[in-house]
Every structure is written in C-alpha cells, then in structure tokens.
Write a protein that holds these residues in place. Structure first.
Motif, PDB file in Angstrom:
ATOM      1  N   TRP A 130     -14.939  25.401   6.269  1.00  0.00           N
ATOM      2  CA  TRP A 130     -13.781  25.858   5.497  1.00  0.00           C
ATOM      3  C   TRP A 130     -12.669  24.822   5.478  1.00  0.00           C
ATOM      4  O   TRP A 130     -11.918  24.739   4.514  1.00  0.00           O
ATOM      5  CB  TRP A 130     -13.276  27.189   6.046  1.00  0.00           C
ATOM      6  CG  TRP A 130     -14.296  28.264   5.882  1.00  0.00           C
ATOM      7  CD1 TRP A 130     -15.008  28.896   6.852  1.00  0.00           C
ATOM      8  CD2 TRP A 130     -14.767  28.791   4.638  1.00  0.00           C
ATOM      9  NE1 TRP A 130     -15.888  29.792   6.299  1.00  0.00           N
ATOM     10  CE2 TRP A 130     -15.756  29.750   4.942  1.00  0.00           C
ATOM     11  CE3 TRP A 130     -14.448  28.555   3.301  1.00  0.00           C
ATOM     12  CZ2 TRP A 130     -16.435  30.463   3.968  1.00  0.00           C
ATOM     13  CZ3 TRP A 130     -15.111  29.268   2.313  1.00  0.00           C
ATOM     14  CH2 TRP A 130     -16.091  30.211   2.642  1.00  0.00           C
ATOM     15  N   ALA A 131     -12.586  24.007   6.527  1.00  0.00           N
ATOM     16  CA  ALA A 131     -11.601  22.926   6.525  1.00  0.00           C
ATOM     17  C   ALA A 131     -11.909  21.929   5.406  1.00  0.00           C
ATOM     18  O   ALA A 131     -11.007  21.302   4.836  1.00  0.00           O
ATOM     19  CB  ALA A 131     -11.600  22.215   7.871  1.00  0.00           C
ATOM     20  N   ALA A 132     -13.190  21.812   5.055  1.00  0.00           N
ATOM     21  CA  ALA A 132     -13.603  20.866   4.016  1.00  0.00           C
ATOM     22  C   ALA A 132     -13.233  21.335   2.616  1.00  0.00           C
ATOM     23  O   ALA A 132     -13.356  20.564   1.654  1.00  0.00           O
ATOM     24  CB  ALA A 132     -15.118  20.635   4.100  1.00  0.00           C
ATOM     25  N   THR A 133     -12.785  22.572   2.486  1.00  0.00           N
ATOM     26  CA  THR A 133     -12.445  23.094   1.158  1.00  0.00           C
ATOM     27  C   THR A 133     -11.005  22.765   0.745  1.00  0.00           C
ATOM     28  O   THR A 133     -10.579  23.179  -0.329  1.00  0.00           O
ATOM     29  CB  THR A 133     -12.629  24.624   1.107  1.00  0.00           C
ATOM     30  OG1 THR A 133     -11.736  25.229   2.051  1.00  0.00           O
ATOM     31  CG2 THR A 133     -14.057  25.020   1.417  1.00  0.00           C
ATOM     32  N   ARG A 134     -10.273  22.052   1.607  1.00  0.00           N
ATOM     33  CA  ARG A 134      -8.911  21.705   1.257  1.00  0.00           C
ATOM     34  C   ARG A 134      -8.901  20.842  -0.002  1.00  0.00           C
ATOM     35  O   ARG A 134      -9.863  20.134  -0.313  1.00  0.00           O
ATOM     36  CB  ARG A 134      -8.205  20.970   2.405  1.00  0.00           C
ATOM     37  CG  ARG A 134      -8.747  19.590   2.690  1.00  0.00           C
ATOM     38  CD  ARG A 134      -8.007  18.924   3.838  1.00  0.00           C
ATOM     39  NE  ARG A 134      -6.603  18.764   3.529  1.00  0.00           N
ATOM     40  CZ  ARG A 134      -6.105  17.719   2.865  1.00  0.00           C
ATOM     41  NH1 ARG A 134      -6.907  16.763   2.434  1.00  0.00           N
ATOM     42  NH2 ARG A 134      -4.821  17.626   2.625  1.00  0.00           N
ATOM     43  N   ASP A 135      -7.804  20.931  -0.751  1.00  0.00           N
ATOM     44  CA  ASP A 135      -7.643  20.164  -1.989  1.00  0.00           C
ATOM     45  C   ASP A 135      -7.326  18.710  -1.626  1.00  0.00           C
ATOM     46  O   ASP A 135      -6.249  18.415  -1.092  1.00  0.00           O
ATOM     47  CB  ASP A 135      -6.514  20.772  -2.821  1.00  0.00           C
ATOM     48  CG  ASP A 135      -6.401  20.161  -4.211  1.00  0.00           C
ATOM     49  OD1 ASP A 135      -6.891  19.034  -4.397  1.00  0.00           O
ATOM     50  OD2 ASP A 135      -5.825  20.823  -5.091  1.00  0.00           O
ATOM     51  N   SER A 169      -0.334  32.463 -13.324  1.00  0.00           N
ATOM     52  CA  SER A 169      -0.116  31.016 -13.352  1.00  0.00           C
ATOM     53  C   SER A 169      -0.620  30.385 -12.048  1.00  0.00           C
ATOM     54  O   SER A 169      -1.486  29.508 -12.073  1.00  0.00           O
ATOM     55  CB  SER A 169       1.365  30.695 -13.559  1.00  0.00           C
ATOM     56  OG  SER A 169       2.157  31.299 -12.554  1.00  0.00           O
ATOM     57  N   LEU A 170      -0.101  30.849 -10.908  1.00  0.00           N
ATOM     58  CA  LEU A 170      -0.562  30.338  -9.616  1.00  0.00           C
ATOM     59  C   LEU A 170      -1.715  31.160  -9.060  1.00  0.00           C
ATOM     60  O   LEU A 170      -2.631  30.614  -8.439  1.00  0.00           O
ATOM     61  CB  LEU A 170       0.592  30.342  -8.600  1.00  0.00           C
ATOM     62  CG  LEU A 170       1.788  29.439  -8.890  1.00  0.00           C
ATOM     63  CD1 LEU A 170       2.828  29.582  -7.785  1.00  0.00           C
ATOM     64  CD2 LEU A 170       1.348  27.994  -9.035  1.00  0.00           C
ATOM     65  N   VAL A 171      -1.649  32.479  -9.263  1.00  0.00           N
ATOM     66  CA  VAL A 171      -2.645  33.371  -8.667  1.00  0.00           C
ATOM     67  C   VAL A 171      -3.085  34.423  -9.682  1.00  0.00           C
ATOM     68  O   VAL A 171      -2.436  34.648 -10.700  1.00  0.00           O
ATOM     69  CB  VAL A 171      -2.077  34.086  -7.415  1.00  0.00           C
ATOM     70  CG1 VAL A 171      -1.709  33.102  -6.324  1.00  0.00           C
ATOM     71  CG2 VAL A 171      -0.872  34.959  -7.781  1.00  0.00           C
ATOM     72  N   SER A 172      -4.186  35.063  -9.347  1.00  0.00           N
ATOM     73  CA  SER A 172      -4.675  36.188 -10.135  1.00  0.00           C
ATOM     74  C   SER A 172      -5.201  37.236  -9.167  1.00  0.00           C
ATOM     75  O   SER A 172      -5.705  36.900  -8.088  1.00  0.00           O
ATOM     76  CB  SER A 172      -5.794  35.739 -11.087  1.00  0.00           C
ATOM     77  OG  SER A 172      -6.305  36.847 -11.810  1.00  0.00           O
ATOM     78  N   LEU A 200      -5.307  30.218  -8.409  1.00  0.00           N
ATOM     79  CA  LEU A 200      -5.753  29.572  -9.641  1.00  0.00           C
ATOM     80  C   LEU A 200      -5.515  28.069  -9.611  1.00  0.00           C
ATOM     81  O   LEU A 200      -6.261  27.305 -10.210  1.00  0.00           O
ATOM     82  CB  LEU A 200      -5.023  30.178 -10.850  1.00  0.00           C
ATOM     83  CG  LEU A 200      -5.250  31.674 -11.106  1.00  0.00           C
ATOM     84  CD1 LEU A 200      -4.390  32.145 -12.274  1.00  0.00           C
ATOM     85  CD2 LEU A 200      -6.712  31.967 -11.363  1.00  0.00           C
ATOM     86  N   GLN A 201      -4.444  27.643  -8.943  1.00  0.00           N
ATOM     87  CA  GLN A 201      -4.178  26.216  -8.763  1.00  0.00           C
ATOM     88  C   GLN A 201      -3.469  26.015  -7.435  1.00  0.00           C
ATOM     89  O   GLN A 201      -2.715  26.867  -6.978  1.00  0.00           O
ATOM     90  CB  GLN A 201      -3.336  25.675  -9.907  1.00  0.00           C
ATOM     91  CG  GLN A 201      -1.974  26.312 -10.071  1.00  0.00           C
ATOM     92  CD  GLN A 201      -1.135  25.626 -11.134  1.00  0.00           C
ATOM     93  OE1 GLN A 201      -0.991  24.400 -11.111  1.00  0.00           O
ATOM     94  NE2 GLN A 201      -0.590  26.399 -12.057  1.00  0.00           N
ATOM     95  N   THR A 202      -3.748  24.898  -6.805  1.00  0.00           N
ATOM     96  CA  THR A 202      -3.181  24.609  -5.490  1.00  0.00           C
ATOM     97  C   THR A 202      -1.656  24.591  -5.553  1.00  0.00           C
ATOM     98  O   THR A 202      -1.070  23.989  -6.455  1.00  0.00           O
ATOM     99  CB  THR A 202      -3.690  23.251  -4.976  1.00  0.00           C
ATOM    100  OG1 THR A 202      -5.125  23.280  -4.911  1.00  0.00           O
ATOM    101  CG2 THR A 202      -3.132  22.943  -3.591  1.00  0.00           C
TER     102      THR A 202
END
Length: 511
Positions: free
Chosen positions: A37-42, A111-114, A375-377
């Motif tokens: 899960w640490a590897a999923t960082r943007d 915009s940021l979340v859904s 939706l976006q970091t």
C-alpha cells in the motif's frame, strides 16, 4: 526413559521451529502488505502518504475497529494525527478528523472526491439508491426525494407519528418488566417507516416478520465483502432479496388500495415528485427507494432515540427544564399535551428542546462519518491523499475534538442557547447530518421525530433505569448501549397522567 525424554525434547523442538516459521511468515507477509500500500502513493506528489497501519493481510484492521469501538479512531488519532491510513472492510482507507479537513472533502464532491461506500453497503443498498448515485443522477434523485421532507409533507406525517409514539409508550408502560430501549426503539422507528412514511397496511405478524429480516439486513450492511456460505455478506444479500420481494408485494397492494386516505405518505409523494421531474419511477427504483427510506429512518433514529432517553435519565434537571418550556408555551398542561398543540411550527418554536436534540446529536452522533473515493491527489495536513484511495471523514471524532465546544464530554444543551451558540463559530465543527451537497435529506424528519418523542416522554410521569449503572456505549454499526439500556416505564392513567400503583390497579379490576 532416556529415549522417551529424547522424543519429547525432539517434538518440542519441532513444534518451536514450526511456531517460529509461522511467526516469521506472518511478519514477512504483514511487512509486504504494508509495502504493497505504501507503493500506491502518487509519485508525482512530493508529500508523504499519511502515517498509520494497514493491519493484517486482507482483513486489515477490521477486527481492531469492531473490538475497540470509539477507541479505534481516538487511539490512532493520538498516535498518527488527524489524518491517518488504515485498512477496513476489505479496502485501504484514509480517516480524516477536523473541521478544515472535513470541509475540504465535503466541498470537493465531484472535483476532488466522489461518494463510494464499502462494497457490502453498495451492494445491499442497491445500485438505484440515492446513497450510491453520483453526478447528475444524484442531483436529479435529490430533487425527486426532497419533496418527501418538505414542510407540508412533515405536517402531514406528524399526527401519524404522534399516534405511533403514543401507542409505543403505552406498550412500554404496560410491560411489568424493564424494556430494552434500543431494541424497542428499533421496532418503533421501523413501524414508523413502514406505516407512516410508506403507508403499507401490514398486519402485526407481517410487520414483525419483516422487522426480523430487516434487522439481519442492517447487521450486515457494513460487513467484509466475502461472498461465502454463512458469511455476514451472504446473509445480508439473502435478507435484501427477501425484503425486495416483500416490498414489491406491499407496493402493489398499496396501489390497489390507495383510495380514501386522509393524508399523503412519502411513497405517494415520491411517485408524484418523480412524475413532476419527468421521471416515472420503475418498480425496481421504487423498491430500492423504499428500502433506503426505511434504512435511513431506522437505525440512526433508533440510536438517537435511545441516547435521548439515556440523557433524560442521567440529567433529570434537563428533563424538568424541558417540561417547563412545554408548559410555558401552552403545549403541556396538567401533565397532558394540549389539543391542537402538536404542530410542526409549534414544535419548531421550542428553543430549549431544539438545544437538547442538538446536544444529543453532538455527543452521540449515530454514525461515525461518510465515505468518499479520491478522484485526484490532494493535500491534507501536509500529507498527500492519493488518487484512487478511499477517504472517510469523521463526524463523531470531529465533534469530540472541535475547539469551539467547551467541556466536550459534558452533556450541556445550553451550549446551543442564544447566549452561547457554540455551533455557530465554525460551519464544519458540528455536522451530525454530514454536509455539502450530500447533507442528509431526512434531517428535518429525524429531528421532528426526536422532538415528538421528547414531548410525549415529558407528558408521562416517570421512567427509571433498571440497572445499577449506565451501560457502556458502542459505536458500531451505530451508537448504542451494550445492553440496549434497560429501563422501567410505569403505567399511566390516560386521564390523570399519574402513576398507577398496584393497589389502584387491583381496585380498578374489581369495579
């Protein structure tokens, strides 16, 4: 003897080696799970991912969450801060506390979340539910559903709500034994949803059978999404299928017997509202809509009703102050509710009652928060919230840590009074019904029901705790006392509104 001792030592050594191997395997697998899960960082964002633990492979920290209750959020907040990562109900999750953090999430819808609830919740509530809708579909559904909770609609429900509450309190008072308030409150809110909101004409036996199925449904709405025999998820799916069949039958019978009613119920309004907005609802949409209405009116309202009664027991001065307000406003006279006083506008004008309900919802918010998908970091408290992760904003923990509230652990309705108005100092410090474009549509109905219950309770003589101490409160799946809250309600004379003693009961029986 020597060989026997050698065999025993050898067996113990083998067992110890196996245990060490298992421990090492678990440690390695857990470490790989954390790294996964640490590897999923943007990678395009320089900010670190939030601190926290992802627990054990697959199950994450779900068991800790269930067992620790409210301590789960607070302990991890103290260790990692207001934004931390975990793994619950089969998916990675970032939990968020604090008014500013919550504001960013709630105002960032689309915009940021859904919105995205856990898989088990999405499946059991159904694809056509308002909770699972997004974008234009959600906006249109809210327009259709909003008419159910208009002032006119609430006014039409209120007399029926009052009758259901009165009938329930009479049953509680006639029971010679203490009642389980939380269980009985669930039955009350379920009955209110079925007979008042939906207008279904079910017999008591049918209602009880449906209630049992619905309980199984609710118990598994937040379950691990493991579709295996005997799993909670499978039990929830079976309960949903049974409920859908019963609801379709009730809806069709309602259509056939819709004449001669003295008020419009929520299902009538929902159907008409759909037509007004150019969308005639299908049977599947009606079934999903009615199931969601029952769910919304059931668990959270039963939780708040139980918390309300517990606080009246703990704080008799608050209960007496409420009675004084009712008497001062001409609603309560000689212990009885005055004729014509039970109207939405009259109830809405009771300022202290409003403060009491607000304080119950602050201190005992039924649900812990809401789920969103990123939706976006974006950034919170110096951490990146990576695209694709799930976020849960905390209602209860935000209430508990809000700096605008003085003595946050104290039940104090006056904090919402005109002299203090602690909730006015920050928009997102107090959010028992969520916020933003997904603010709970039924919040006015929920508050009206709680106020109606409080007024009816104030017109009874007394009720008292049947245990030596007040029970511990559990927050999962909604706030409730571990023993359900055992309370003895006393029999009332409908005319005098006084406690009937055993002697008076015996005398009445001989007349």
């Amino acid at each position: 003897m020597l060989f026997e001792s050698f065999d025993l030592v050898s067996a113990l050594a083998t067992l110890a080696a196996c245990l060490v191997s298992v421990v090492l395997l678990l440690a390695v697998s857990q470490q790989l799970w954390q790294l996964r899960w640490a590897a999923t960082r943007d990678k395009s964002c320089k900010l670190p991912i939030p601190k926290g633990s992802m627990g054990f492979p697959l199950i994450g920290e779900t068991c800790h969450w269930i067992l620790q209750g409210s301590g789960f959020q607070s302990s991890r907040r103290e260790k990692y801060g207001n934004v931390f990562k975990t793994h619950l109900l089969g998916r990675p999750l970032i939990r968020v506390t604090g008014a500013e953090n919550v504001r960013k999430i709630l105002m960032g819808e689309h915009s940021l979340v859904s919105t995205e609830w856990p898989r088990s919740t999405r499946t059991l509530l159904g694809p056509n539910s308002l909770a699972n809708s997004i974008g234009d579909i959600h906006r249109n559904k809210r327009k259709v559903f909003s008419k159910i909770f208009s002032h006119e609609a609430l006014e039409s429900y209120l007399p029926k709500i009052q009758l259901v509450i009165q009938d329930t309190l009479r049953m509680w008072s006639s029971n010679p034994d203490p009642i389980n308030v939380y269980f009985e409150a669930q039955k009350l809110t379920f009955r209110m949803a079925i007979r008042v909101l939906l207008g279904f004409r079910l017999s008591d036996e049918e209602l009880n059978q449906l209630f049992q199925v619905f309980q199984q449904f609710v118990e598994n709405v937040f379950s691990l999404p493991v579709d295996m025999p005997f799993s909670g998820y499978r039990r929830g799916i079976r309960a949903r299928e049974t409920l859908q069949k019963s609801l379709e039958k009730a809806i069709r019978e309602k259509f056939q017997n819709s004449q001669g009613k003295d008020y419009a119920d929520a299902l009538d309004i929902l159907i008409e509202s759909g037509k007004e907005h150019g969308k005639e609802l299908t049977m599947q949409e009606l079934k999903d809509g009615t199931l969601e209405l029952i769910f919304a009116a059931y668990a959270t309202t039963a939780s708040s009703s139980t918390s309300l009664i517990m606080q009246f027991l703990k704080h008799p001065a608050v209960f007496e102050k409420l009675r004084e307000e009712l008497r001062g406003n001409g609603i309560l006279h000689n212990g009885c509710i005055c004729d014509g006083a039970f109207r939405v506008d009259n109830i809405s004008s009771l300022h202290y009652l409003d403060c009491v309900i607000k304080e119950v919802l602050r201190l005992f918010s039924p649900i812990s928060g809401g789920y969103r998908t990123v939706l976006q970091t974006f950034e919170l408290d110096g951490f990146q919230i990576p695209k694709g992760w799930s976020v849960m904003y905390s209602i209860r923990d935000t209430h508990d840590t809000a700096p605008v509230f003085k003595d946050v652990d104290v039940f104090d309705p006056d904090r919402f009074g005109q002299d203090r108005t602690e909730d006015k100092d920050g928009r997102f410090h107090y959010l028992p019904f969520g916020g933003g474009i997904r603010t709970c549509l039924g919040k006015n109905l929920a508050k009206l029901f709680l106020k109606a219950l409080a007024i009816e309770l104030a017109s009874t003589s007394r009720f008292e705790l049947a245990t030596r101490t007040f029970p511990r409160v559990m927050p999962v799946p909604v706030v409730h006392p571990v023993d359900g809250l055992r309370v003895k309600f006393f029999g009332l004379d409908s005319n005098q509104n006084e406690i009937i003693t055993e002697t008076e009961t015996m005398l009445g029986a001989t007349v």
